[in-house]
Design an enzyme around this catalytic site. Sequence first.
Site, short mmCIF file in Angstrom:
data_model
loop_
_atom_site.label_atom_id
_atom_site.label_comp_id
_atom_site.label_asym_id
_atom_site.label_seq_id
_atom_site.Cartn_x
_atom_site.Cartn_y
_atom_site.Cartn_z
N TYR A 277 -5.76 18.39 -1.83
CA TYR A 277 -5.61 17.39 -0.77
C TYR A 277 -6.30 17.85 0.51
O TYR A 277 -5.82 17.63 1.61
CB TYR A 277 -4.13 17.10 -0.50
CG TYR A 277 -3.52 16.19 -1.54
CD1 TYR A 277 -3.32 14.84 -1.30
CD2 TYR A 277 -3.19 16.68 -2.81
CE1 TYR A 277 -2.79 14.00 -2.27
CE2 TYR A 277 -2.65 15.84 -3.78
CZ TYR A 277 -2.45 14.51 -3.50
OH TYR A 277 -1.94 13.68 -4.46
N HIS A 403 -0.40 2.07 -6.60
CA HIS A 403 -1.63 2.14 -7.40
C HIS A 403 -1.62 1.20 -8.60
O HIS A 403 -2.14 1.53 -9.67
CB HIS A 403 -1.90 3.58 -7.86
CG HIS A 403 -2.03 4.56 -6.74
ND1 HIS A 403 -2.99 4.43 -5.77
CD2 HIS A 403 -1.30 5.66 -6.43
CE1 HIS A 403 -2.86 5.44 -4.90
NE2 HIS A 403 -1.84 6.18 -5.28
#
Length: 538
Positions: A277, A403
Amino acid sequence: MAMATETAVPTSSSPRVGTRKKHTIAFLLRSLLLMCVAFRRVVALIRICCHIAVGVPVGSLLGVARVLFAVVNERSLRCMNQAALGRSVTGTLVGDMMAGAMAHSWRVLVQGLTSLMFLCARADEYVRPPTSPLVLTAHDKPPAHPQQVHISVVGTNKMRISWVTDDRNAPSVVEYGKSRGNYTASASGDNATYRYFFYKSGAIHHVTIGPLEPGTTYHYRCGKAGDEFTLRTPPSSLPLELVVIGDLGQTGWTASTLSHIGRSDYDMLLLPGDLSYADTQQPLWDSFGRLVQPLASARPWMVTEGNHEIESLPVVEFAPFVAYNARWRMPYEESGSRSNLYYSFDAAGGAAHVVMLGSYVDFEEGSEQHAWLERDLAGVDRRRTPWLVVLLHAPWYNTNQAHQGEGEAMRAAMERLLYEARVDVVFSGHVHAYERFTRIYDNEADSRGPMYITIGDGGNREGLALKFIKDHKSAHLSEFQEASFGHGRLRIVNETSAVWTWHRNDDEYATVRDEVWLESLASPKLAMPTAGPHVEEL
């Protein structure tokens, strides 16, 4: 006379001081004049752009913007590189200070715009809970000492050792042996660096060692400096234990997951995307490598990419996956792949075949990845390889609000290939929760289809995806779902049976929250998996 003599003899420094003052004043005036000229040119350029923006295609404007960015960025990089080497850019101290200030301002501006564009580009409709603070792991050892050490399997009996050194001239050498401090073999490899905006990585080393004996402990040292590390090679036959984690990150939740993993033995770790990340902030790749080093240096970590590894931006046009490909080199060439973003490998002497797919590389029929997958699956002899496992990032089946539908195009393009090859289980990440489906093919329960498991709950900084859709079209196929952090383990017991357990991070202990037994689809009996009782919440 004495006074006349004193005034008639000038000091030797007087003319030089006056000359220096004149030169300094002249330089400042020239600098101010140049800044005024530059400012006027920028204003003129803005006016021109405003006049022509309406009639010029967007593509042309982006092209001009790319050229301007490249010119300014190159000058700023040159200035900072020269300053880092202790060299003058302008030939004067004042000029160097002004140039350095301008370059620094440009760096801060670009980094701010980069973060803003990246956040906007990946924003979705799902509102997540508050994020978790990062756990940053510092490097406090000499520049030549290895850091961010991790290993991966290469072929049947070799291992790739990867690490980073701040010293870009450190040797790419690994010494290893079966006894501590007694290195009976060594191997050399290569190293490289990469740039991302103003960031320049340390030397990233990759060395392949072997041949190695299966199920054997080896001690090794990287670059002839620093600490000794210990690894264990995977076994040459079943049983085989695989740890599976997704969307890991580097937070307190991540540290808890890694701690739970380290308390029980395993043979190999699989990660279906979203590692550090870093999201364009390249030093976070370094801190992530240091965070996972205790585990990643001891057992093979086999990874594939997620959306957070892309790190490409509009206008600037940095190539995607630059940091990921440089740092996490996987054995793609050995499996006939032309990309580090998708590959396959055998485990347990060929009893298991693991396929790592790329959700963010072309996957449509006719693409290189599609053709490679078709060839790879066709080459698997299920009489010799009873277990077939696939990992990818964006789930094909998902009842979570987050998502939704992002894996549908890939499912439509590739699901038939997996079904016809009798893939046993498909792991994915991306959705920050745990969900297990029954065996499925084309949105229907099918005893000869793969079991689908989403395990994107490793500990990322974005938090959990808490909302599941009760009336989702796939809800009747979903057998277990929970929004908690944790990790999973697939223990392949023998040629016909395996057990999957999901371990939730519950305080200081990893609680087994879900368990299911699977039967290999290579076996004559193609039965539905038998689910064990769910562990009740403590």
